[in-house]
Design an enzyme around this catalytic site. Structure first.
Site, PDB file in Angstrom:
ATOM      1  N   GLY A  82       0.830  -1.214   0.000  1.00  0.00           N
ATOM      2  CA  GLY A  82       0.000   0.000   0.000  1.00  0.00           C
ATOM      3  C   GLY A  82       0.853   1.248   0.000  1.00  0.00           C
ATOM      4  N   ALA A  83       1.964   1.213  -0.744  1.00  0.00           N
ATOM      5  CA  ALA A  83       2.935   2.316  -0.688  1.00  0.00           C
ATOM      6  C   ALA A  83       2.747   3.335  -1.808  1.00  0.00           C
ATOM      7  CB  ALA A  83       4.356   1.752  -0.733  1.00  0.00           C
ATOM      8  N   SER A  84       1.692   3.171  -2.619  1.00  0.00           N
ATOM      9  CA  SER A  84       1.514   4.115  -3.726  1.00  0.00           C
ATOM     10  C   SER A  84       0.826   5.394  -3.275  1.00  0.00           C
ATOM     11  CB  SER A  84       0.701   3.463  -4.843  1.00  0.00           C
ATOM     12  OG  SER A  84      -0.618   3.203  -4.398  1.00  0.00           O
ATOM     13  N   VAL A 137      -2.539  -7.918  -2.410  1.00  0.00           N
ATOM     14  CA  VAL A 137      -2.089  -8.612  -1.198  1.00  0.00           C
ATOM     15  C   VAL A 137      -3.163  -9.532  -0.607  1.00  0.00           C
ATOM     16  CG1 VAL A 137      -0.257  -7.017  -0.515  1.00  0.00           C
ATOM     17  CG2 VAL A 137      -2.619  -6.588   0.230  1.00  0.00           C
ATOM     18  N   ASN A 181       0.917  -2.680   5.347  1.00  0.00           N
ATOM     19  CA  ASN A 181       0.210  -1.399   5.498  1.00  0.00           C
ATOM     20  C   ASN A 181      -1.034  -1.286   4.620  1.00  0.00           C
ATOM     21  OD1 ASN A 181       0.220   1.730   5.996  1.00  0.00           O
ATOM     22  ND2 ASN A 181       0.248   1.470   3.770  1.00  0.00           N
ATOM     23  N   SER A 223      -4.839   0.589  13.597  1.00  0.00           N
ATOM     24  CA  SER A 223      -5.584   1.845  13.719  1.00  0.00           C
ATOM     25  C   SER A 223      -6.020   1.984  15.164  1.00  0.00           C
ATOM     26  CB  SER A 223      -6.824   1.802  12.808  1.00  0.00           C
ATOM     27  OG  SER A 223      -7.588   2.985  12.951  1.00  0.00           O
ATOM     28  N   TYR A 237     -14.396  -2.546   9.427  1.00  0.00           N
ATOM     29  CA  TYR A 237     -13.031  -2.007   9.470  1.00  0.00           C
ATOM     30  C   TYR A 237     -12.429  -2.165  10.877  1.00  0.00           C
ATOM     31  CZ  TYR A 237      -9.247   1.433   9.283  1.00  0.00           C
ATOM     32  OH  TYR A 237      -8.027   2.053   9.355  1.00  0.00           O
ATOM     33  N   ALA A 239     -13.231  -4.281  13.177  1.00  0.00           N
ATOM     34  CA  ALA A 239     -12.961  -5.703  13.443  1.00  0.00           C
ATOM     35  C   ALA A 239     -11.650  -6.131  12.777  1.00  0.00           C
ATOM     36  CB  ALA A 239     -14.122  -6.554  12.933  1.00  0.00           C
ATOM     37  N   LYS A 251      -9.071  -4.240  12.045  1.00  0.00           N
ATOM     38  CA  LYS A 251      -7.891  -3.595  12.663  1.00  0.00           C
ATOM     39  C   LYS A 251      -7.601  -4.181  14.047  1.00  0.00           C
ATOM     40  CE  LYS A 251      -6.708  -1.570   9.310  1.00  0.00           C
ATOM     41  NZ  LYS A 251      -5.348  -1.464   8.776  1.00  0.00           N
TER      42      LYS A 251
HETATM   43  P1  NAP Z   1      -4.792   5.050   1.091  1.00  0.00           P
HETATM   44  O1  NAP Z   1      -4.223   6.419   0.945  1.00  0.00           O
HETATM   45  O2  NAP Z   1      -6.176   4.795   0.582  1.00  0.00           O
HETATM   46  O3  NAP Z   1      -3.786   4.019   0.404  1.00  0.00           O
HETATM   47  C1  NAP Z   1      -4.059   2.646   0.420  1.00  0.00           C
HETATM   48  C2  NAP Z   1      -2.945   1.916  -0.275  1.00  0.00           C
HETATM   49  O4  NAP Z   1      -3.207   0.505  -0.218  1.00  0.00           O
HETATM   50  C3  NAP Z   1      -2.815   2.266  -1.743  1.00  0.00           C
HETATM   51  O5  NAP Z   1      -1.447   2.225  -2.100  1.00  0.00           O
HETATM   52  C4  NAP Z   1      -3.580   1.154  -2.444  1.00  0.00           C
HETATM   53  O6  NAP Z   1      -3.156   1.026  -3.792  1.00  0.00           O
HETATM   54  C5  NAP Z   1      -3.180  -0.032  -1.552  1.00  0.00           C
HETATM   55  N1  NAP Z   1      -4.081  -1.198  -1.591  1.00  0.00           N
HETATM   56  C6  NAP Z   1      -5.402  -1.232  -1.300  1.00  0.00           C
HETATM   57  N2  NAP Z   1      -5.875  -2.501  -1.466  1.00  0.00           N
HETATM   58  C7  NAP Z   1      -4.826  -3.271  -1.847  1.00  0.00           C
HETATM   59  C8  NAP Z   1      -4.675  -4.636  -2.189  1.00  0.00           C
HETATM   60  N3  NAP Z   1      -5.711  -5.496  -2.150  1.00  0.00           N
HETATM   61  N4  NAP Z   1      -3.453  -5.083  -2.562  1.00  0.00           N
HETATM   62  C9  NAP Z   1      -2.382  -4.244  -2.591  1.00  0.00           C
HETATM   63  N5  NAP Z   1      -2.470  -2.922  -2.286  1.00  0.00           N
HETATM   64  C10 NAP Z   1      -3.671  -2.455  -1.922  1.00  0.00           C
HETATM   65  O7  NAP Z   1      -4.805   4.587   2.628  1.00  0.00           O
HETATM   66  P2  NAP Z   1      -4.116   5.220   3.931  1.00  0.00           P
HETATM   67  O8  NAP Z   1      -5.045   6.202   4.509  1.00  0.00           O
HETATM   68  O9  NAP Z   1      -2.727   5.602   3.649  1.00  0.00           O
HETATM   69  O10 NAP Z   1      -4.141   3.910   4.879  1.00  0.00           O
HETATM   70  C11 NAP Z   1      -3.053   3.003   4.903  1.00  0.00           C
HETATM   71  C12 NAP Z   1      -3.208   2.102   6.120  1.00  0.00           C
HETATM   72  O11 NAP Z   1      -3.301   2.905   7.281  1.00  0.00           O
HETATM   73  C13 NAP Z   1      -4.472   1.247   6.094  1.00  0.00           C
HETATM   74  O12 NAP Z   1      -4.186  -0.033   6.600  1.00  0.00           O
HETATM   75  C14 NAP Z   1      -5.411   1.990   7.027  1.00  0.00           C
HETATM   76  O13 NAP Z   1      -6.336   1.121   7.638  1.00  0.00           O
HETATM   77  C15 NAP Z   1      -4.439   2.560   8.026  1.00  0.00           C
HETATM   78  N6  NAP Z   1      -4.928   3.743   8.740  1.00  0.00           N
HETATM   79  C16 NAP Z   1      -5.125   4.923   8.074  1.00  0.00           C
HETATM   80  C17 NAP Z   1      -5.550   6.049   8.795  1.00  0.00           C
HETATM   81  C18 NAP Z   1      -5.733   7.402   8.143  1.00  0.00           C
HETATM   82  O14 NAP Z   1      -6.127   8.363   8.833  1.00  0.00           O
HETATM   83  N7  NAP Z   1      -5.439   7.555   6.861  1.00  0.00           N
HETATM   84  C19 NAP Z   1      -5.825   5.938  10.165  1.00  0.00           C
HETATM   85  C20 NAP Z   1      -5.627   4.715  10.789  1.00  0.00           C
HETATM   86  C21 NAP Z   1      -5.169   3.620  10.072  1.00  0.00           C
HETATM   87  P3  NAP Z   1      -4.041   0.277  -4.926  1.00  0.00           P
HETATM   88  O15 NAP Z   1      -5.464   0.724  -4.709  1.00  0.00           O
HETATM   89  O16 NAP Z   1      -3.462   0.684  -6.229  1.00  0.00           O
HETATM   90  O17 NAP Z   1      -3.854  -1.171  -4.668  1.00  0.00           O
END
Ligand code: NAP
Length: 254
Positions: free
Chosen positions: A14-16, A62, A88, A140, A154, A156, A158
């Site tokens: 999820g690094a994009s 993934v 991630n 989270s 979600y 559940a 996390k």
């Molecule tokens: P984001 O900006 O939506 O990015 C999600 C990333 O995951 C993207 O690179 C996406 O790329 C990739 N992804 C999604 N489904 C995938 C799959 N099946 N296989 C491979 N890659 C996948 O999300 P974020 O906000 O940075 O969140 C990242 C992590 O942090 C998550 O686990 C989230 O639960 C956690 N988190 C976020 C927050 C927040 O405030 N943002 C708070 C608490 C926890 P593709 O769609 O191209 O695959």
């Protein structure tokens, strides 16, 4: 910050975008080689290109065991092994009970929780060969500590990641492989930024530090768990939320 990480290799799923992109950039700055993983190759390539020489992109889903195995193989082929996995990748669609289908629930669990198991399983042969490794899960506060309307699936997933982590930590300790979790609060990612100033202001009001977290705030915590210096820390969590989980009542922040 941690000299010991120079020349090591990390897979960041999820690094994009968002937090994963922040982790990838921070890790590369600390001297690691980084495999930038997402399903969309163009987005992953953009991040790898902005990082430079010690990053490369890999497209995989993934939720697929074969995809995770191919990801681990790519890191081993390109960089000679895997020192760190940041599990991630995650999604957070919203659906209230009554509207949420079993398929919705399963999709979130598979993307956030089953993927954690699959990506960890894929890197273990390489880490066990070296008898060392660092695994960092992005969990989270939502689920393990707090709740949010529309995010029961979600939450559940996390919370489930932490249950997985604690037993995995026991199994992996003899191999000198640690597994820990960062628990972000509300982080200012591109997606959240797009929700507008009113939304961001309303969230800021609930955070004692009066700001959303940055992706670097999370990346720095992940970097600590990934370091040689954190070698005696396993099965633990680190909440990075500007104090958001602390107030007992609406008036507790004064
Ligand atoms: P984001 O900006 O939506 O990015 C999600 C990333 O995951 C993207 O690179 C996406 O790329 C990739 N992804 C999604 N489904 C995938 C799959 N099946 N296989 C491979 N890659 C996948 O999300 P974020 O906000 O940075 O969140 C990242 C992590 O942090 C998550 O686990 C989230 O639960 C956690 N988190 C976020 C927050 C927040 O405030 N943002 C708070 C608490 C926890 P593709 O769609 O191209 O695959």
């Amino acid at each position: 910050m941690f000299k010991s990480l120079k020349g090591k290799t990390a897979i960041v799923t999820g690094a994009s975008k968002g937090i994963g992109r922040g982790i990838a950039r921070r890790f590369a700055k600390a001297g690691l080689n980084v495999l930038v993983v997402s399903r969309t190759i163009g987005d992953a390539e953009k991040v790898a290109a902005e990082i430079g020489r010690n990053a490369s992109a890999f497209a995989t889903d993934v939720t697929e065991p074969d995809g995770c195995a191919a990801m681990a193989q790519a890191a081993a082929d390109r960089y000679g092994g895997i020192d760190v996995l940041c599990a991630n990748a995650g999604i957070f669609p919203s659906a209230k009970l009554g509207e949420m289908t079993a398929a919705d629930f399963d999709h979130v669990m598979r993307t956030n929780l089953t993927s954690t198991f699959l990506s960890v399983s894929a890197v273990l042969p390489s880490m066990k060969d070296k008898r060392s490794g660092r695994i960092v899960i992005t969990s989270s506060i939502t689920g393990p500590i707090t709740g949010n309307v529309g995010w029961s699936h979600y939450g559940a997933s996390k919370a489930g990641q932490l249950g997985f982590m604690r037993s995995a930590a026991l199994e992996l300790a003899p191999w000198n492989i640690t597994i820990n979790a960062v628990m972000p609060g509300n982080i200012l990612t591109e997606g959240v930024d797009g929700l507008g100033d009113d939304y961001i202001t309303s969230i800021e009001a609930t955070i004692p530090m009066k700001r959303l977290g940055s992706v670097d705030d999370i990346a720095n915590a992940a970097l600590f768990f990934s370091s040689e210096e954190a070698g005696y820390v396993t099965g633990q969590t680190l909440v990075v939320d500007g104090g958001q989980v602390l107030p007992e009542t609406l008036s507790a922040m004064g």
